[in-house]
Design a protein around this motif. Structure first.
Motif, PDB file in Angstrom:
ATOM      1  N   PHE A 378       0.793  -1.223   0.000  1.00  0.00           N
ATOM      2  CA  PHE A 378       0.000   0.000   0.000  1.00  0.00           C
ATOM      3  C   PHE A 378       0.833   1.284   0.000  1.00  0.00           C
ATOM      4  O   PHE A 378       0.293   2.354  -0.272  1.00  0.00           O
ATOM      5  CB  PHE A 378      -0.922   0.015   1.232  1.00  0.00           C
ATOM      6  N   CYS A 379       2.119   1.214   0.309  1.00  0.00           N
ATOM      7  CA  CYS A 379       2.890   2.452   0.464  1.00  0.00           C
ATOM      8  C   CYS A 379       4.373   2.170   0.320  1.00  0.00           C
ATOM      9  O   CYS A 379       4.823   1.023   0.453  1.00  0.00           O
ATOM     10  CB  CYS A 379       2.596   3.102   1.818  1.00  0.00           C
ATOM     11  N   LEU A 380       5.141   3.255   0.066  1.00  0.00           N
ATOM     12  CA  LEU A 380       6.572   3.123  -0.194  1.00  0.00           C
ATOM     13  C   LEU A 380       7.276   4.433   0.126  1.00  0.00           C
ATOM     14  O   LEU A 380       6.731   5.513  -0.089  1.00  0.00           O
ATOM     15  CB  LEU A 380       6.789   2.780  -1.670  1.00  0.00           C
ATOM     16  N   ASP A 381       8.511   4.335   0.639  1.00  0.00           N
ATOM     17  CA  ASP A 381       9.361   5.509   0.801  1.00  0.00           C
ATOM     18  C   ASP A 381      10.813   5.048   0.800  1.00  0.00           C
ATOM     19  O   ASP A 381      11.118   3.899   1.154  1.00  0.00           O
ATOM     20  CB  ASP A 381       9.048   6.260   2.097  1.00  0.00           C
ATOM     21  N   ALA A 382      11.715   5.939   0.403  1.00  0.00           N
ATOM     22  CA  ALA A 382      13.152   5.654   0.393  1.00  0.00           C
ATOM     23  C   ALA A 382      13.844   6.525   1.416  1.00  0.00           C
ATOM     24  O   ALA A 382      13.482   7.687   1.604  1.00  0.00           O
ATOM     25  CB  ALA A 382      13.736   5.916  -0.996  1.00  0.00           C
ATOM     26  N   ALA A 383      14.838   5.956   2.094  1.00  0.00           N
ATOM     27  CA  ALA A 383      15.619   6.722   3.065  1.00  0.00           C
ATOM     28  C   ALA A 383      16.273   7.890   2.358  1.00  0.00           C
ATOM     29  O   ALA A 383      16.915   7.725   1.319  1.00  0.00           O
ATOM     30  CB  ALA A 383      16.669   5.837   3.728  1.00  0.00           C
ATOM     31  N   ARG A 384      16.083   9.070   2.905  1.00  0.00           N
ATOM     32  CA  ARG A 384      16.642  10.265   2.279  1.00  0.00           C
ATOM     33  C   ARG A 384      18.143  10.340   2.493  1.00  0.00           C
ATOM     34  O   ARG A 384      18.660   9.903   3.505  1.00  0.00           O
ATOM     35  CB  ARG A 384      15.941  11.506   2.835  1.00  0.00           C
ATOM     36  N   GLY A 385      18.835  10.883   1.519  1.00  0.00           N
ATOM     37  CA  GLY A 385      20.285  10.992   1.603  1.00  0.00           C
ATOM     38  C   GLY A 385      21.005   9.722   1.228  1.00  0.00           C
ATOM     39  O   GLY A 385      22.173   9.535   1.545  1.00  0.00           O
ATOM     40  N   GLY A 386      20.301   8.814   0.526  1.00  0.00           N
ATOM     41  CA  GLY A 386      20.986   7.617   0.028  1.00  0.00           C
ATOM     42  C   GLY A 386      21.158   6.513   1.047  1.00  0.00           C
ATOM     43  O   GLY A 386      21.903   5.577   0.820  1.00  0.00           O
ATOM     44  N   GLY A 387      20.456   6.585   2.190  1.00  0.00           N
ATOM     45  CA  GLY A 387      20.567   5.515   3.170  1.00  0.00           C
ATOM     46  C   GLY A 387      21.855   5.593   3.962  1.00  0.00           C
ATOM     47  O   GLY A 387      22.529   6.608   4.021  1.00  0.00           O
TER      48      GLY A 387
END
Length: 511
Positions: A378-387
């Protein structure tokens, strides 16, 4: 990685307690473990790196007391620095062999097959303290999307198609509200309209709806209008900043391409481009350049001049706006695309109700990674700054209540000979008992993220623990959306027609 399990040098019971030579169970408080503390905190919070004999029954609260005592002995006497203004000592978290300590130290080591007779390195940092109760904002309908911006405030999109903006500080006063779509506003995103590096670059607010429309808006200070005559000869009412809350939303773009409702929007980190996904099972890529901006600005000025001459059609949604079509359409999903994000310039990621996470190379229009799960996502996000450490970490939530993290690059790094398939390592976080509707990484930490669900709960996680740090009751009903802004402000919206905001602060020195 973790150490290869070794045989403990002392016999232990199944629950990790150490047995005495006589065969009886030794009191954990009497068994000692050699420990050495380290930290990435500023030097004033560093204790001497010497071996200490600590009880194996020590928990993180006991270790916090030890660190506080060592800091005082080292001369850190400032109550504000140690967090003792209210009589409570600063609480730390502790990382032991790559995992947060939860429970007794001896059991933690025994569970991982580690000897208690070797010196154990323990890293400490400030714990994420329990947040205060939220400040709530009343909205006209269920809240389906929320976005926090430094210069404007808290944007919220409702099921009745309205978009509202509240002040980010103080009493969270309403700054602007207007009808934006004919159906629920399902996604909000701010897109920088010039390349990265331009601090004063204008931003376009992109709103998407379940009615299949997606629109772009200028967010500008409200200005009073002259007493222009209406067509019937009467004077128009003069509008002031106080009447509009201090901001205007001026529609300048109409993004045409999706067939069916739109569920998610994500902007490129370099600016000028964004992506979207919805019920037509496609991920579409869009572009806004400086030429588009100039045309939109000229078109908006023309409409405003016409309005000042007595034409009242300027505020009608769907009027003459610049139409934009997608530059790329990415295929691969078999059901509704529920979440999109754009973590790197040429990499777009998406989740779907078809239970897959997909990563696309935008420049080639090609699928480069694919992860299959057991439940609709249902949802998605990526760690900001490249993890962390240059890795790419995605977090996504599912219908079965599971939250998971995945680095899509890992398979490429760990694959050996050509054609060899490497198994994906997926971190699983199970605590929700309902659909996970939104997930958002902390802007200050590559280890922390928050998720919300259809029971109205927000959970704050650290990827180095399988248990949530905090569970926050936020909505009377379902929570649909979530954002975590710089400085620690977490905003969420739900079926109680409220936006809840609270501070969840994470130290930048978190391991």
């Amino acid at each position: 990685g973790r150490r290869t399990p070794s045989t403990p040098s002392a016999p232990m019971t199944e629950d990790g307690r150490i047995m005495s030579e006589a065969g009886g169970e030794e009191d954990g408080a009497n068994q000692k473990v050699l420990c050495r503390f380290s930290t990435n905190l500023p030097s004033k919070f560093k204790v001497p790196e010497t071996d200490l004999a600590l009880p194996s029954s020590s928990t993180r609260y006991g270790l916090s007391q030890t660190v506080n005592a060592l800091l005082k002995a080292a001369g850190v006497e400032d109550a504000h620095e140690l967090g003792e203004e209210d009589g409570k000592q600063r609480v730390f978290d502790f990382l032991v062999e790559g995992e947060l300590l939860r429970g007794e130290l001896g059991r933690h080591l025994a569970k991982r097959g580690l000897s208690v007779e070797k010196t154990i390195s323990i890293e400490y940092f400030f714990a994420v303290e329990p947040p205060e109760p939220p400040t709530t904002l009343d909205l006209p309908d269920w809240v389906g999307s929320v976005k926090v911006a430094r210069d404007c405030g808290v944007f919220s999109g409702c099921f009745d198609g309205t978009v509202s903006v509240h002040d980010i500080a103080g009493a969270r006063e309403l700054r602007c509200a207007r009808s934006a779509h004919a159906d629920s506003v399902s996604a909000l995103e701010l897109v920088r309209a010039t390349e990265a590096g331009n601090e004063g670059a204008p931003e376009v607010l992109v709103t998407a709806s379940k009615d299949g429309t997606m629109r772009g808006w200028f967010v500008e200070p409200a200005e009073g209008k002259s007493d222009a005559k209406r067509r019937d000869g009467r004077r128009k009412k003069k509008v002031t900043k106080e009447d509009t809350g201090g901001l205007d939303l001026i529609q300048v773009f109409e993004f045409v391409g999706h067939v069916g409702g739109i569920e998610s929007v994500g902007s490129s980190p370099a600016g000028c481009r964004f992506c979207s996904g919805g019920w037509d099972q496609k991920v579409r890529v869009w572009s806004i350049d400086e030429e588009d901006l100039a045309g939109a600005r000229a078109n908006a000025s023309k409409r405003q001049r016409k309005a000042s001459d007595g034409d009242d059609g300027e505020d009608e949604v769907g009027g003459a706006r610049l139409q934009q079509v997608e530059t790329t359409a990415l295929d691969g999903h078999k059901q509704c695309v529920s979440g999109v994000c754009w973590p790197e310039e040429n990499l777009v990621c998406s989740t779907s109700w078809d239970s897959t996470v997909k990563c696309f190379d935008v420049s080639k229009g090609k699928l480069v990674s694919n992860l299959i799960r057991d439940s609709a996502l249902f949802c998605l996000d990526a760690a900001r700054g490249g993890g962390h450490g240059g890795s790419l970490c995605l977090a996504f939530g599912a219908a079965d209540g599971l939250v998971a993290t995945w680095d899509p690059r890992e398979a490429h790094r760990s694959a050996g000979a050509p054609g060899q398939v490497a198994l994906a390592t997926v971190g699983s976080y199970k605590s929700h008992k309902a659909v996970v509707s939104a997930v958002r990484w902390s802007p200050n930490s590559p280890f922390h993220f928050a998720s919300c669900d259809y029971e109205g709960l927000i959970k704050v996680w650290d990827t180095r623990s399988s248990m949530p740090l905090h569970t926050l009751e936020s909505h009377d009903g379902k929570a649909f959306c979530l954002d975590w802004f710089e400085g620690g402000l977490v905003a969420s919206g739900g079926s109680d027609s409220k936006v809840a905001t609270r501070e969840v602060r994470v130290s930048s020195a978190v391991g």
